[in-house]
Design a protein around this motif. Structure first.
Motif, PDB file in Angstrom:
ATOM      1  N   PRO A  26       0.575  -1.434   0.014  1.00 26.56           N
ATOM      2  CA  PRO A  26      -0.378  -0.113  -0.060  1.00 26.56           C
ATOM      3  C   PRO A  26       0.971   1.017  -0.073  1.00 26.56           C
ATOM      4  CG  PRO A  26      -0.515  -1.882   2.100  1.00 26.56           C
ATOM      5  CD  PRO A  26       0.591  -2.029   1.359  1.00 26.56           C
ATOM      6  N   PHE A  27       1.640   1.185   0.387  1.00 21.68           N
ATOM      7  CA  PHE A  27       2.983   1.847   0.367  1.00 21.68           C
ATOM      8  C   PHE A  27       4.162   2.445  -0.959  1.00 21.68           C
ATOM      9  CE2 PHE A  27       2.365   1.063   4.448  1.00 21.68           C
ATOM     10  CZ  PHE A  27       1.610   1.818   5.107  1.00 21.68           C
ATOM     11  N   THR A  28       3.519   1.614  -1.608  1.00 27.63           N
ATOM     12  CA  THR A  28       4.856   2.164  -2.478  1.00 27.63           C
ATOM     13  C   THR A  28       4.955   3.203  -3.311  1.00 27.63           C
ATOM     14  OG1 THR A  28       3.350   1.212  -4.702  1.00 27.63           O
ATOM     15  CG2 THR A  28       4.776  -0.526  -3.649  1.00 27.63           C
ATOM     16  N   GLY A  29       3.703   4.308  -2.998  1.00 28.83           N
ATOM     17  CA  GLY A  29       4.157   5.551  -3.690  1.00 28.83           C
ATOM     18  C   GLY A  29       4.864   6.630  -2.793  1.00 28.83           C
ATOM     19  N   PRO A  30       4.589   6.710  -1.811  1.00 27.54           N
ATOM     20  CA  PRO A  30       5.323   7.579  -1.164  1.00 27.54           C
ATOM     21  C   PRO A  30       6.565   7.005  -0.970  1.00 27.54           C
ATOM     22  CG  PRO A  30       3.760   6.439   0.251  1.00 27.54           C
ATOM     23  CD  PRO A  30       3.379   6.116  -1.052  1.00 27.54           C
ATOM     24  N   MET A  31       6.804   5.651  -0.856  1.00 30.90           N
ATOM     25  CA  MET A  31       8.338   5.295  -0.164  1.00 30.90           C
ATOM     26  C   MET A  31       8.592   5.049  -1.595  1.00 30.90           C
ATOM     27  SD  MET A  31       8.178   1.558   1.287  1.00 30.90           S
ATOM     28  CE  MET A  31       7.137   0.598  -0.040  1.00 30.90           C
ATOM     29  N   ALA A  32       8.477   4.673  -3.135  1.00 37.42           N
ATOM     30  CA  ALA A  32       9.226   5.673  -4.299  1.00 37.42           C
ATOM     31  C   ALA A  32       9.887   7.380  -3.952  1.00 37.42           C
ATOM     32  CB  ALA A  32       8.250   4.838  -5.363  1.00 37.42           C
ATOM     33  N   ALA A  33       8.530   7.561  -3.744  1.00 35.81           N
ATOM     34  CA  ALA A  33       8.875   9.313  -4.005  1.00 35.81           C
ATOM     35  C   ALA A  33      10.618   9.637  -1.966  1.00 35.81           C
ATOM     36  CB  ALA A  33       7.462   9.772  -3.451  1.00 35.81           C
ATOM     37  N   GLU A  34      10.453   9.372  -1.912  1.00 38.35           N
ATOM     38  CA  GLU A  34      11.278   9.166  -0.951  1.00 38.35           C
ATOM     39  C   GLU A  34      13.000   8.082  -1.516  1.00 38.35           C
ATOM     40  OE1 GLU A  34      12.608   8.662   4.038  1.00 38.35           O
ATOM     41  OE2 GLU A  34      10.310   8.160   3.558  1.00 38.35           O
ATOM     42  N   ALA A  86      13.322  -3.150  11.749  1.00 37.61           N
ATOM     43  CA  ALA A  86      14.683  -1.862  11.985  1.00 37.61           C
ATOM     44  C   ALA A  86      14.124  -1.653  10.338  1.00 37.61           C
ATOM     45  CB  ALA A  86      15.854  -2.883  11.346  1.00 37.61           C
ATOM     46  N   SER A  87      13.706  -1.790   9.615  1.00 36.13           N
ATOM     47  CA  SER A  87      13.865  -1.514   8.458  1.00 36.13           C
ATOM     48  C   SER A  87      12.473  -0.294   8.512  1.00 36.13           C
ATOM     49  CB  SER A  87      12.539  -2.617   7.460  1.00 36.13           C
ATOM     50  OG  SER A  87      11.333  -2.679   7.918  1.00 36.13           O
ATOM     51  N   ALA A  88      12.433  -0.049   9.588  1.00 32.24           N
ATOM     52  CA  ALA A  88      11.614   1.418   9.811  1.00 32.24           C
ATOM     53  C   ALA A  88      13.132   2.336   9.773  1.00 32.24           C
ATOM     54  CB  ALA A  88      10.734   1.628  10.509  1.00 32.24           C
ATOM     55  N   PHE A  89      13.387   2.248   9.820  1.00 30.07           N
ATOM     56  CA  PHE A  89      14.509   3.740  10.471  1.00 30.07           C
ATOM     57  C   PHE A  89      15.899   3.985   9.357  1.00 30.07           C
ATOM     58  CE2 PHE A  89      13.384   1.754  14.902  1.00 30.07           C
ATOM     59  CZ  PHE A  89      12.878   2.924  15.660  1.00 30.07           C
ATOM     60  N   ALA A  90      15.326   2.534   8.366  1.00 32.12           N
ATOM     61  CA  ALA A  90      16.201   2.805   7.447  1.00 32.12           C
ATOM     62  C   ALA A  90      16.526   4.303   6.601  1.00 32.12           C
ATOM     63  CB  ALA A  90      16.322   1.563   6.150  1.00 32.12           C
ATOM     64  N   GLN A  91      17.384   4.584   6.493  1.00 30.10           N
ATOM     65  CA  GLN A  91      17.888   6.466   5.581  1.00 30.10           C
ATOM     66  C   GLN A  91      18.694   5.461   4.253  1.00 30.10           C
ATOM     67  OE1 GLN A  91      16.305   8.823   6.480  1.00 30.10           O
ATOM     68  NE2 GLN A  91      15.854   8.066   8.226  1.00 30.10           N
ATOM     69  N   ASP A 155      -1.313  11.640   6.128  1.00 28.87           N
ATOM     70  CA  ASP A 155      -1.150  12.598   7.274  1.00 28.87           C
ATOM     71  C   ASP A 155      -1.044  11.768   8.709  1.00 28.87           C
ATOM     72  OD1 ASP A 155      -1.826  14.497   5.574  1.00 28.87           O
ATOM     73  OD2 ASP A 155      -3.989  14.173   6.225  1.00 28.87           O
ATOM     74  N   TRP A 156      -0.167  11.277   8.448  1.00 29.90           N
ATOM     75  CA  TRP A 156       0.452  10.341   9.722  1.00 29.90           C
ATOM     76  C   TRP A 156       1.669  11.247  10.492  1.00 29.90           C
ATOM     77  CZ3 TRP A 156      -0.826   6.598  13.633  1.00 29.90           C
ATOM     78  CH2 TRP A 156       0.780   6.448  14.167  1.00 29.90           C
ATOM     79  N   SER A 157       1.572  11.800  12.066  1.00 30.25           N
ATOM     80  CA  SER A 157       2.018  12.301  12.631  1.00 30.25           C
ATOM     81  C   SER A 157       2.415  11.170  13.900  1.00 30.25           C
ATOM     82  CB  SER A 157       1.981  13.428  12.827  1.00 30.25           C
ATOM     83  OG  SER A 157       3.216  14.440  12.906  1.00 30.25           O
ATOM     84  N   GLY A 158       3.331  11.328  14.083  1.00 24.76           N
ATOM     85  CA  GLY A 158       2.996  10.118  15.566  1.00 24.76           C
ATOM     86  C   GLY A 158       4.537   9.941  16.061  1.00 24.76           C
ATOM     87  N   PRO A 159       4.131   9.037  16.949  1.00 26.89           N
ATOM     88  CA  PRO A 159       5.345   8.844  17.446  1.00 26.89           C
ATOM     89  C   PRO A 159       6.749   8.135  16.735  1.00 26.89           C
ATOM     90  CG  PRO A 159       3.672   7.749  19.276  1.00 26.89           C
ATOM     91  CD  PRO A 159       3.350   8.234  17.938  1.00 26.89           C
ATOM     92  N   LEU A 160       7.766   8.233  17.127  1.00 25.73           N
ATOM     93  CA  LEU A 160       8.617   7.995  16.421  1.00 25.73           C
ATOM     94  C   LEU A 160       8.725   8.368  14.818  1.00 25.73           C
ATOM     95  CD1 LEU A 160       8.849   4.423  18.233  1.00 25.73           C
ATOM     96  CD2 LEU A 160      10.308   6.386  18.376  1.00 25.73           C
ATOM     97  N   PHE A 161       8.027   7.920  13.680  1.00 23.31           N
ATOM     98  CA  PHE A 161       7.758   8.704  12.419  1.00 23.31           C
ATOM     99  C   PHE A 161       6.671   9.600  12.542  1.00 23.31           C
ATOM    100  CE2 PHE A 161       9.396   3.704  13.960  1.00 23.31           C
ATOM    101  CZ  PHE A 161      10.229   3.921  13.119  1.00 23.31           C
ATOM    102  N   GLU A 162       7.802  10.558  10.966  1.00 22.74           N
ATOM    103  CA  GLU A 162       6.727  11.710  10.491  1.00 22.74           C
ATOM    104  C   GLU A 162       5.962  10.948   9.428  1.00 22.74           C
ATOM    105  OE1 GLU A 162       5.923  14.134  11.373  1.00 22.74           O
ATOM    106  OE2 GLU A 162       6.741  13.999  13.630  1.00 22.74           O
ATOM    107  N   SER A 163       7.084   9.889   8.557  1.00 23.10           N
ATOM    108  CA  SER A 163       6.059   8.837   7.667  1.00 23.10           C
ATOM    109  C   SER A 163       5.566   7.676   8.182  1.00 23.10           C
ATOM    110  CB  SER A 163       7.941   8.417   6.956  1.00 23.10           C
ATOM    111  OG  SER A 163       8.473   9.389   6.990  1.00 23.10           O
ATOM    112  N   ASN A 164       4.111   7.404   7.150  1.00 23.16           N
ATOM    113  CA  ASN A 164       3.210   6.874   8.009  1.00 23.16           C
ATOM    114  C   ASN A 164       3.950   5.276   6.928  1.00 23.16           C
ATOM    115  OD1 ASN A 164       3.076   6.734   5.147  1.00 23.16           O
ATOM    116  ND2 ASN A 164       1.316   6.818   4.739  1.00 23.16           N
ATOM    117  N   TRP A 165       4.816   4.928   6.501  1.00 23.27           N
ATOM    118  CA  TRP A 165       5.133   3.439   5.789  1.00 23.27           C
ATOM    119  C   TRP A 165       5.855   2.741   6.757  1.00 23.27           C
ATOM    120  CZ3 TRP A 165      10.106   2.789   4.999  1.00 23.27           C
ATOM    121  CH2 TRP A 165      11.255   3.936   4.454  1.00 23.27           C
ATOM    122  N   ARG A 166       7.217   4.291   8.178  1.00 20.67           N
ATOM    123  CA  ARG A 166       7.830   4.142   8.668  1.00 20.67           C
ATOM    124  C   ARG A 166       6.995   3.428   9.888  1.00 20.67           C
ATOM    125  NH1 ARG A 166      12.972   5.105   7.321  1.00 20.67           N
ATOM    126  NH2 ARG A 166      13.184   6.431   5.492  1.00 20.67           N
TER     127      ARG A 166
END
Length: 434
Positions: A26-34, A86-91, A155-166
């Motif tokens: 479901p997150f291929t769009g925002p991941m592709a953009a980032e 771990a993948s949620a923190f990958a840059q 529009d996710w903005s929660g603890p630890l992450f601003e990116s919804n897919w992370r």
């Protein structure tokens, strides 16, 4: 009863494994953009989700026979959860890609659950039980498509992450670790010590090699390429297809369209297993081909259904009407469900004391379709995104022909004894009900 607890536990475990396996879709769009990914690179990412599954399923099927399903299931859920977090923190994209490869091995839990359920249910109800397990479990992909983009919206903005897919990858990883603890604590390997001993004693390399090369194992594995392999490929691709093929920019809407396929492919699977049980129990010939081979007849019909439905998918896409394409996707999902249910009604019925090993081979080889087919869907040489489905259907025809030969009565009656590569009798010495 313990067998129903086992079925519920295995089903929940596999359902969540499927959700975390395809949590990227479901997150291929925002991941592709980032990460700056092209459409072809998205196709490679969808294919990569399956790369480790063939070997992983073959290995864990054997390990489940040897050491019992609860321990093996718990180990897989634990490391999958760790790497998802771990993948949620990958840059760096290379690091992210490798971590998601490891997370994608969540799909190997399928054969662990197949083995676990088969250790608790008798042959008359195997198709239905395995169908419920795999069908509801496979629907985890639909859960991912429907639930994750809504819980972790743009529009996710929660603890630890601003990116919804992370955030999605982190929190699903945490749930995976928790589920591992529950599975290990509540799971029991087999319905009796005798059954457990018979299964464990069959788990040698020589026994595995013999079983893996029988006609029945090979043809069911190839049939699974064109059913479950197809399902995997569609789960990872359809959200992108509906978005790119019909200019549907709404991420949630595209994922919802894709989920209709997953719902059909998952929740309708018990019907495929039930029909296989029914025709075998009542000795009903549903087609004139393969007289007396009741489960084989039903499996063959479902494979033909898969091929026809894929041609229909292309025609629906070429119409330019997205809702017609969504309906065609639902039909393809239904065909996959019928075929998968019928195939995994046959596996434990044919190989009762080696169900984990055979399920590993069938399930492992079957995932190859999930690797190859997305590359065809996204191939730049094709005139459009709709044509690839018909190309895949044509590639399936030789498998259907081979299946027809193996299911022919005089071949089918020896399909568990005769095979390729390895000749001679079963090297296992029957003990403990083996």
């Amino acid at each position: 009863m313990t067998r129903w607890r086992t079925l519920v536990l295995a089903t929940i475990g596999f359902n969540f494994s499927f959700l975390i396996w395809f949590s990227f879709a479901p997150f291929t769009g925002p991941m592709a953009a980032e990460f700056g990914l092209s459409l072809s690179e998205i196709g490679i990412l969808a294919s990569a989700a399956i790369w480790l599954a063939p070997f992983g399923r073959i290995l864990t099927g054997w390990l489940s026979d040897k050491f019992g399903a609860p321990a093996v299931f718990a180990i897989v859920l634990t490391y999958v959860g760790v790497f998802s977090m771990a993948s949620a923190f990958a840059q760096d994209y290379a690091v992210f890609f490798v971590e998601r490869l490891i997370v994608a091995t969540a799909g190997i839990t399928f054969v662990i659950g197949i083995q676990h359920v088969s250790e608790w249910f008798e042959e008359d109800n195997l198709g239905l039980a395995e169908g419920i397990y795999a069908g509801v479990g496979n629907a985890g992909a639909a859960g991912g498509a429907l639930i994750l983009p809504r819980v972790f919206g743009p529009d996710w903005s929660g603890p630890l992450f601003e990116s919804n897919w992370r955030a999605a990858f982190f929190y699903t990883g945490a749930v995976s670790i928790l589920l591992a603890v529950v599975y290990y604590a509540l799971g029991e390997a087999a319905r009796s010590k005798e059954k457990r001993r018979a299964t464990k004693e069959s788990a040698s390399f020589r026994g595995w090699l013999y079983t893996a090369t029988r006609y029945g194992t090979v043809v069911l594995a190839l049939a699974y390429v064109m059913s479950f392999g197809l399902e995997l490929s569609m789960n990872g691709w359809l959200a992108t297809y509906y978005r790119e093929g019909f200019a549907t920019d709404d991420l949630v809407l595209a994922s919802t369209f894709a989920a209709t396929f997953s719902v059909a492919a998952g929740l309708l699977r018990p019907i495929g297993g039930y029909v296989s049980d029914y025709v075998a129990r009542t000795e009903t010939d549903i087609v004139p081909l393969f007289p007396g081979r009741y489960r084989e007849q039903w499996t063959f019909v479902t494979l033909c259904f898969v091929v026809v439905s894929m041609f229909g998918m292309t025609l629906a896409g070429l119409s330019g009407r997205v809702l017609l394409a969504v309906a065609a996707g639902f039909v393809v999902g239904t065909a996959c469900a019928m075929a998968e249910g019928s195939i995994f009604a046959q596996v434990p019925a044919m190989f009762p004391d080696s169900s984990g090993a055979v399920a590993g081979v069938v399930g492992g080889v079957g995932t190859v379709g999930g690797i190859v087919f997305p590359l065809i869907y996204a191939a730049p040489l094709l005139p459009n995104l709709h044509t690839g489905y018909s190309v895949v259907a044509v590639l399936m025809l030789p498998i259907v022909a081979l299946t027809a030969w193996v299911f022919w009565p005089h071949v089918a009656e020896r399909a568990t004894d005769d095979g390729w590569i390895v000749d001679g009798g079963n090297p296992e010495t029957p003990t403990g009900g083996d």
